[in-house]
Design a protein around this motif. Sequence first.
Motif, PDB file in Angstrom:
ATOM      1  N   MET A 185     -18.545   9.266  -8.212  1.00 38.25           N
ATOM      2  CA  MET A 185     -17.418   9.319  -7.305  1.00 38.25           C
ATOM      3  C   MET A 185     -16.418   8.237  -7.706  1.00 38.25           C
ATOM      4  SD  MET A 185     -17.449   9.115  -3.130  1.00 38.25           S
ATOM      5  CE  MET A 185     -18.676  10.390  -3.049  1.00 38.25           C
ATOM      6  N   LYS A 186     -15.153   8.596  -7.754  1.00 35.77           N
ATOM      7  CA  LYS A 186     -14.102   7.655  -8.135  1.00 35.77           C
ATOM      8  C   LYS A 186     -13.918   6.590  -7.058  1.00 35.77           C
ATOM      9  CE  LYS A 186     -11.128  11.079 -10.379  1.00 35.77           C
ATOM     10  NZ  LYS A 186      -9.786  11.687 -10.313  1.00 35.77           N
ATOM     11  N   PRO A 187     -13.519   5.374  -7.472  1.00 37.85           N
ATOM     12  CA  PRO A 187     -13.126   4.399  -6.460  1.00 37.85           C
ATOM     13  C   PRO A 187     -11.830   4.856  -5.786  1.00 37.85           C
ATOM     14  CG  PRO A 187     -12.993   3.445  -8.686  1.00 37.85           C
ATOM     15  CD  PRO A 187     -13.460   4.859  -8.821  1.00 37.85           C
ATOM     16  N   LEU A 188     -11.593   4.347  -4.604  1.00 37.24           N
ATOM     17  CA  LEU A 188     -10.363   4.622  -3.872  1.00 37.24           C
ATOM     18  C   LEU A 188      -9.274   3.648  -4.322  1.00 37.24           C
ATOM     19  CD1 LEU A 188     -11.988   4.786  -0.323  1.00 37.24           C
ATOM     20  CD2 LEU A 188     -11.204   6.754  -1.673  1.00 37.24           C
ATOM     21  N   LEU A 189      -8.040   4.123  -4.394  1.00 40.07           N
ATOM     22  CA  LEU A 189      -6.888   3.243  -4.539  1.00 40.07           C
ATOM     23  C   LEU A 189      -6.075   3.404  -3.261  1.00 40.07           C
ATOM     24  CD1 LEU A 189      -5.023   1.248  -5.850  1.00 40.07           C
ATOM     25  CD2 LEU A 189      -4.042   3.126  -7.204  1.00 40.07           C
ATOM     26  N   LEU A 190      -6.116   2.390  -2.408  1.00 34.29           N
ATOM     27  CA  LEU A 190      -5.472   2.411  -1.104  1.00 34.29           C
ATOM     28  C   LEU A 190      -4.087   1.784  -1.246  1.00 34.29           C
ATOM     29  CD1 LEU A 190      -8.629   1.264   0.858  1.00 34.29           C
ATOM     30  CD2 LEU A 190      -7.841   3.602   0.455  1.00 34.29           C
ATOM     31  N   ILE A 191      -3.052   2.577  -0.956  1.00 31.73           N
ATOM     32  CA  ILE A 191      -1.682   2.216  -1.291  1.00 31.73           C
ATOM     33  C   ILE A 191      -0.837   2.015  -0.031  1.00 31.73           C
ATOM     34  CG2 ILE A 191       0.369   2.902  -2.599  1.00 31.73           C
ATOM     35  CD1 ILE A 191      -1.622   5.085  -3.892  1.00 31.73           C
ATOM     36  N   ASP A 192      -0.379   0.784   0.152  1.00 31.32           N
ATOM     37  CA  ASP A 192       0.613   0.504   1.191  1.00 31.32           C
ATOM     38  C   ASP A 192       1.988   0.850   0.614  1.00 31.32           C
ATOM     39  OD1 ASP A 192       1.752  -0.498   3.582  1.00 31.32           O
ATOM     40  OD2 ASP A 192       1.995  -2.486   2.686  1.00 31.32           O
ATOM     41  N   ILE A 193       2.926   1.174   1.477  1.00 31.96           N
ATOM     42  CA  ILE A 193       4.276   1.498   1.012  1.00 31.96           C
ATOM     43  C   ILE A 193       5.205   0.294   1.103  1.00 31.96           C
ATOM     44  CG2 ILE A 193       6.367   2.856   1.517  1.00 31.96           C
ATOM     45  CD1 ILE A 193       4.453   5.193   2.202  1.00 31.96           C
ATOM     46  N   ASP A 194       5.380  -0.243   2.306  1.00 33.16           N
ATOM     47  CA  ASP A 194       6.350  -1.322   2.501  1.00 33.16           C
ATOM     48  C   ASP A 194       5.815  -2.626   1.938  1.00 33.16           C
ATOM     49  OD1 ASP A 194       8.233   0.358   3.748  1.00 33.16           O
ATOM     50  OD2 ASP A 194       7.072   0.269   5.598  1.00 33.16           O
ATOM     51  N   GLY A 195       6.402  -3.045   0.851  1.00 33.87           N
ATOM     52  CA  GLY A 195       5.947  -4.193   0.077  1.00 33.87           C
ATOM     53  C   GLY A 195       5.638  -3.742  -1.344  1.00 33.87           C
ATOM     54  N   PRO A 196       4.550  -2.979  -1.556  1.00 36.67           N
ATOM     55  CA  PRO A 196       4.213  -2.543  -2.915  1.00 36.67           C
ATOM     56  C   PRO A 196       5.177  -1.501  -3.511  1.00 36.67           C
ATOM     57  CG  PRO A 196       2.241  -2.659  -1.575  1.00 36.67           C
ATOM     58  CD  PRO A 196       3.413  -2.831  -0.640  1.00 36.67           C
ATOM     59  N   LEU A 197       5.441  -0.428  -2.795  1.00 38.69           N
ATOM     60  CA  LEU A 197       6.330   0.612  -3.330  1.00 38.69           C
ATOM     61  C   LEU A 197       7.771   0.415  -2.870  1.00 38.69           C
ATOM     62  CD1 LEU A 197       4.084   3.795  -2.972  1.00 38.69           C
ATOM     63  CD2 LEU A 197       4.552   2.449  -5.030  1.00 38.69           C
ATOM     64  N   ASN A 198       7.954  -0.118  -1.702  1.00 39.71           N
ATOM     65  CA  ASN A 198       9.268  -0.411  -1.127  1.00 39.71           C
ATOM     66  C   ASN A 198       9.381  -1.923  -0.968  1.00 39.71           C
ATOM     67  OD1 ASN A 198      11.648  -0.579   0.411  1.00 39.71           O
ATOM     68  ND2 ASN A 198      10.576  -0.107   2.318  1.00 39.71           N
TER      69      ASN A 198
ATOM     70  N   PRO B  93     -16.446   1.923  -3.631  1.00 37.95           N
ATOM     71  CA  PRO B  93     -15.586   0.911  -4.240  1.00 37.95           C
ATOM     72  C   PRO B  93     -14.120   1.256  -3.975  1.00 37.95           C
ATOM     73  CG  PRO B  93     -16.663   2.248  -5.923  1.00 37.95           C
ATOM     74  CD  PRO B  93     -17.193   2.707  -4.604  1.00 37.95           C
ATOM     75  N   PHE B  94     -13.303   0.221  -3.792  1.00 36.41           N
ATOM     76  CA  PHE B  94     -11.879   0.463  -3.563  1.00 36.41           C
ATOM     77  C   PHE B  94     -11.033  -0.682  -4.078  1.00 36.41           C
ATOM     78  CE2 PHE B  94     -13.007  -1.836   0.335  1.00 36.41           C
ATOM     79  CZ  PHE B  94     -11.921  -2.692   0.519  1.00 36.41           C
ATOM     80  N   ALA B  95      -9.812  -0.327  -4.462  1.00 35.71           N
ATOM     81  CA  ALA B  95      -8.752  -1.292  -4.731  1.00 35.71           C
ATOM     82  C   ALA B  95      -7.694  -1.037  -3.673  1.00 35.71           C
ATOM     83  CB  ALA B  95      -8.180  -1.093  -6.128  1.00 35.71           C
ATOM     84  N   TRP B  96      -7.078  -2.119  -3.203  1.00 32.05           N
ATOM     85  CA  TRP B  96      -6.097  -2.016  -2.125  1.00 32.05           C
ATOM     86  C   TRP B  96      -4.892  -2.867  -2.483  1.00 32.05           C
ATOM     87  CZ3 TRP B  96      -7.047  -4.996   3.052  1.00 32.05           C
ATOM     88  CH2 TRP B  96      -6.023  -4.732   3.969  1.00 32.05           C
ATOM     89  N   VAL B  97      -3.705  -2.270  -2.467  1.00 29.43           N
ATOM     90  CA  VAL B  97      -2.459  -3.002  -2.703  1.00 29.43           C
ATOM     91  C   VAL B  97      -1.661  -3.045  -1.405  1.00 29.43           C
ATOM     92  CG1 VAL B  97      -2.344  -2.583  -5.195  1.00 29.43           C
ATOM     93  CG2 VAL B  97      -1.301  -0.936  -3.644  1.00 29.43           C
ATOM     94  N   ASP B  98      -1.279  -4.265  -1.017  1.00 30.75           N
ATOM     95  CA  ASP B  98      -0.562  -4.476   0.245  1.00 30.75           C
ATOM     96  C   ASP B  98       0.124  -5.837   0.157  1.00 30.75           C
ATOM     97  OD1 ASP B  98      -0.024  -5.002   3.153  1.00 30.75           O
ATOM     98  OD2 ASP B  98      -1.241  -3.195   3.413  1.00 30.75           O
ATOM     99  N   ASP B  99       1.210  -5.995   0.862  1.00 33.56           N
ATOM    100  CA  ASP B  99       1.932  -7.276   0.831  1.00 33.56           C
ATOM    101  C   ASP B  99       1.426  -8.272   1.873  1.00 33.56           C
ATOM    102  OD1 ASP B  99       3.178  -5.394   2.705  1.00 33.56           O
ATOM    103  OD2 ASP B  99       4.627  -6.986   3.082  1.00 33.56           O
ATOM    104  N   GLU B 100       0.486  -7.880   2.712  1.00 32.88           N
ATOM    105  CA  GLU B 100       0.025  -8.784   3.763  1.00 32.88           C
ATOM    106  C   GLU B 100      -1.435  -9.208   3.612  1.00 32.88           C
ATOM    107  OE1 GLU B 100       1.622  -8.398   7.699  1.00 32.88           O
ATOM    108  OE2 GLU B 100       2.837  -6.689   7.049  1.00 32.88           O
TER     109      GLU B 100
END
Length: 174
Positions: free
Chosen positions: A1-14, A119-126
């Motif tokens: 099973m692939k790890p999760l990539l948890l993506i926030d928008i405001d900060g990382p993409l915006n 397993p997961f990776a998480w990108v967030d500005d907070e």
Amino acid sequence: MKPLLLIDIDGPLNPYAALARPTPPEGYLVHRMRPTGWKEGTPLPVLLSPGHGAELLALAGRYELVWATTWKDEANEWIGPRLGLPPLPYIDWPAMHAATVDGTYWKTRYVVDYADGRPFAWVDDEISEVDTAWVSAHHPGRALLRRIDPWVGLVRADFDVLADWAWTASPGEA
């Protein structure tokens, strides 16, 4: 099973903080949006880099991409199409912006619950060191928490770290 990539928008993409500058950062376009809760007045300005869609799609070979944003399912309407992303699953937060007694970010427990041991990776500005420590103590799987500067957004180094982390996953994880 692939790890999760948890993506926030405001900060990382915006990189919303950069809206205070007279011109958008190089490679970003300003989009005017009216998500739920933004019906009156001037549309919400959102900075997006079209190149981020291709970067995320390249990571999709090693990750299951998931929105981890207050935009919830509206990310699939307002953000994904502008980046060339297909509809993605999203975390449906039971409550948003609640204070925590231990100083963790309000999303942290919900992210761990959503991952459910995967397993997961998480990108967030907070994300803070407090969150990293909490996840280490409460999540049985591998986790990468990557704080993104809301003045800059995701950059090449972030995508490289995410790719390297996914490639080092054990055969049973990816």
